[in-house]
Design a protein around this motif. Structure first.
Motif, PDB file in Angstrom:
ATOM      1  N   THR A 117       5.156 -10.754   3.231  1.00 51.45           N
ATOM      2  CA  THR A 117       6.663 -11.273   2.611  1.00 51.45           C
ATOM      3  C   THR A 117       8.082 -10.632   3.981  1.00 51.45           C
ATOM      4  O   THR A 117       8.052  -9.476   3.182  1.00 51.45           O
ATOM      5  CB  THR A 117       6.516 -11.904   1.420  1.00 51.45           C
ATOM      6  OG1 THR A 117       5.398 -11.908   0.532  1.00 51.45           O
ATOM      7  CG2 THR A 117       7.592 -12.292   0.887  1.00 51.45           C
ATOM      8  N   THR A 151      -1.627 -10.319   2.702  1.00 46.42           N
ATOM      9  CA  THR A 151      -0.585 -11.069   2.632  1.00 46.42           C
ATOM     10  C   THR A 151       1.162  -9.774   3.436  1.00 46.42           C
ATOM     11  O   THR A 151       0.942  -9.191   2.362  1.00 46.42           O
ATOM     12  CB  THR A 151      -0.103 -12.124   1.738  1.00 46.42           C
ATOM     13  OG1 THR A 151       0.059 -11.560   0.423  1.00 46.42           O
ATOM     14  CG2 THR A 151      -0.898 -12.356   1.972  1.00 46.42           C
ATOM     15  N   ASP A 198       1.183  -7.005   0.483  1.00 44.75           N
ATOM     16  CA  ASP A 198       0.084  -6.841   0.044  1.00 44.75           C
ATOM     17  C   ASP A 198      -1.221  -7.031   0.520  1.00 44.75           C
ATOM     18  O   ASP A 198      -1.769  -8.129   1.469  1.00 44.75           O
ATOM     19  CB  ASP A 198      -0.376  -7.309  -1.074  1.00 44.75           C
ATOM     20  CG  ASP A 198       1.193  -7.506  -1.980  1.00 44.75           C
ATOM     21  OD1 ASP A 198       1.646  -6.529  -2.687  1.00 44.75           O
ATOM     22  OD2 ASP A 198       1.209  -8.680  -2.359  1.00 44.75           O
ATOM     23  N   ARG A 241       5.416 -16.331   3.806  1.00 46.45           N
ATOM     24  CA  ARG A 241       4.956 -15.535   3.393  1.00 46.45           C
ATOM     25  C   ARG A 241       3.692 -15.817   4.226  1.00 46.45           C
ATOM     26  O   ARG A 241       3.564 -16.919   4.820  1.00 46.45           O
ATOM     27  CB  ARG A 241       4.809 -16.150   2.134  1.00 46.45           C
ATOM     28  CG  ARG A 241       3.651 -14.816   1.072  1.00 46.45           C
ATOM     29  CD  ARG A 241       3.270 -15.224  -0.293  1.00 46.45           C
ATOM     30  NE  ARG A 241       2.399 -14.688  -0.818  1.00 46.45           N
ATOM     31  CZ  ARG A 241       1.330 -14.835  -0.507  1.00 46.45           C
ATOM     32  NH1 ARG A 241       0.404 -15.896   0.068  1.00 46.45           N
ATOM     33  NH2 ARG A 241       0.537 -14.496  -1.330  1.00 46.45           N
ATOM     34  N   HIS A 242       3.667 -14.758   4.631  1.00 45.53           N
ATOM     35  CA  HIS A 242       2.239 -14.959   6.228  1.00 45.53           C
ATOM     36  C   HIS A 242       1.079 -13.954   5.916  1.00 45.53           C
ATOM     37  O   HIS A 242       1.491 -13.036   5.520  1.00 45.53           O
ATOM     38  CB  HIS A 242       2.943 -14.379   7.386  1.00 45.53           C
ATOM     39  CG  HIS A 242       4.384 -15.228   7.739  1.00 45.53           C
ATOM     40  ND1 HIS A 242       3.891 -15.769   8.621  1.00 45.53           N
ATOM     41  CD2 HIS A 242       4.669 -14.589   7.370  1.00 45.53           C
ATOM     42  CE1 HIS A 242       5.912 -15.970   8.486  1.00 45.53           C
ATOM     43  NE2 HIS A 242       6.029 -15.350   7.956  1.00 45.53           N
ATOM     44  N   LYS A 301       7.870  -7.418   1.857  1.00 37.01           N
ATOM     45  CA  LYS A 301       6.568  -6.612   0.699  1.00 37.01           C
ATOM     46  C   LYS A 301       5.335  -6.775   1.799  1.00 37.01           C
ATOM     47  O   LYS A 301       4.996  -7.529   2.615  1.00 37.01           O
ATOM     48  CB  LYS A 301       6.805  -6.889  -0.506  1.00 37.01           C
ATOM     49  CG  LYS A 301       6.459  -8.247  -1.252  1.00 37.01           C
ATOM     50  CD  LYS A 301       6.021  -8.844  -2.162  1.00 37.01           C
ATOM     51  CE  LYS A 301       6.093  -9.825  -2.679  1.00 37.01           C
ATOM     52  NZ  LYS A 301       5.727  -9.904  -4.291  1.00 37.01           N
ATOM     53  N   TYR A 355       6.331  -4.812  10.718  1.00 38.69           N
ATOM     54  CA  TYR A 355       6.024  -6.754  10.944  1.00 38.69           C
ATOM     55  C   TYR A 355       6.880  -7.042  12.275  1.00 38.69           C
ATOM     56  O   TYR A 355       8.093  -6.444  12.176  1.00 38.69           O
ATOM     57  CB  TYR A 355       6.027  -7.077   9.981  1.00 38.69           C
ATOM     58  CG  TYR A 355       6.330  -8.878  10.023  1.00 38.69           C
ATOM     59  CD1 TYR A 355       5.550  -9.918   9.899  1.00 38.69           C
ATOM     60  CD2 TYR A 355       8.038  -9.378  10.036  1.00 38.69           C
ATOM     61  CE1 TYR A 355       5.574 -11.166  10.159  1.00 38.69           C
ATOM     62  CE2 TYR A 355       8.103 -10.780  10.323  1.00 38.69           C
ATOM     63  CZ  TYR A 355       6.541 -12.051  10.400  1.00 38.69           C
ATOM     64  OH  TYR A 355       6.744 -13.084  10.661  1.00 38.69           O
ATOM     65  N   THR A 407      -0.543 -12.361  12.478  1.00 44.47           N
ATOM     66  CA  THR A 407      -1.206 -13.030  11.027  1.00 44.47           C
ATOM     67  C   THR A 407      -1.434 -14.511  11.703  1.00 44.47           C
ATOM     68  O   THR A 407      -2.142 -15.043  12.863  1.00 44.47           O
ATOM     69  CB  THR A 407       0.839 -13.506  10.468  1.00 44.47           C
ATOM     70  OG1 THR A 407       1.009 -14.300  11.640  1.00 44.47           O
ATOM     71  CG2 THR A 407       1.467 -11.979  10.483  1.00 44.47           C
TER      72      THR A 407
END
Length: 215
Positions: free
Chosen positions: A135, A133, A121, A140-141, A119, A90, A70
């Motif tokens: 989340t 990104t 995207d 959010r990263h 999630k 993640y 990230t």
């Protein structure tokens, strides 16, 4: 009264003959022109460029793995793409992790989801990188994951060791560093290193084998 002479009669006949010839010539020219115009075919309507242009084809995303970190360097992320499907992991290497999955559209966009509202995207960039990104846990990263070459990528192991259920996830980055979490009966902790060539890992004195994770 004198009668017209033969000369006048001849001249009158010549004038009348010339007039008739001129009239016939004019009428014949008009008739031929009209006939030609009537028989001439109408030009075909022009086809627009839009109607003749081929429809561009979209190529499904190629099978590949991606790994990176990230932007805030808080965690690592890996994505595996196969046959229009994707799985992502993640992991902060301590206690926070999330597995996500979903489809990869033909235009390269990814919309992946996981448990507890997680999630991802993202967008495939020419098959070289995934930007997007993620989340997880309310945070959010932004991230960038480069296409990985073995042994880099995403690894996973599931087993039972001393009556405890073991689930392990590892991200091997291109510089050889590893980020992973091992859960014992749902309790997370930093994962021990795996051998990136074989996937071998020792957990609580027992040797397990981690394998590349794919959708």
């Amino acid at each position: 009264m004198k009668r017209p002479g033969p000369l006048l009669t001849l001249l009158a006949g010549l004038v009348l003959g010339l007039f008739l010839l001129t009239l016939n010539a004019t009428t014949g020219t008009k008739t031929a022109s009209s006939s030609y115009q009537e028989k001439s075919p109408s030009p075909a309507p022009a086809r627009s460029a839009a109607s003749t242009a081929p429809t561009p084809s979209r190529v499904p995303a190629a099978a590949a793995d991606y790994a990176g970190r990230t932007e805030d360097d808080a965690a690592a992320i890996a994505v595996s793409v196969r046959d229009g499907k994707a799985i992502a992991y993640y992991c902060d290497g301590h206690t926070e992790e999330s597995w996500l999955k979903g489809d990869v559209e033909d235009d390269g966009t990814l919309r992946l989801t996981g448990e507890n509202g997680a999630k991802l995207d993202g967008t495939l960039q020419d098959g070289r990188q995934i930007d997007g990104t993620v989340t997880v846990g309310g945070g959010r990263h932004a991230f960038a994951a480069d296409r990985a070459k073995k042994p880099s990528g995403l690894w996973k192991a599931t087993a039972t060791v001393r009556s405890a259920k073991i689930d392990g996830g590892w991200i091997v980055l291109k510089d050889g560093s590893q980020v992973g979490i091992l859960t014992r009966d749902g309790k997370p902790s930093p994962a021990p290193r795996i051998d990136p060539e074989t996937g071998a890992v020792t957990v609580d004195g027992q040797q397990l084998t981690a394998r590349p994770a794919t959708p």
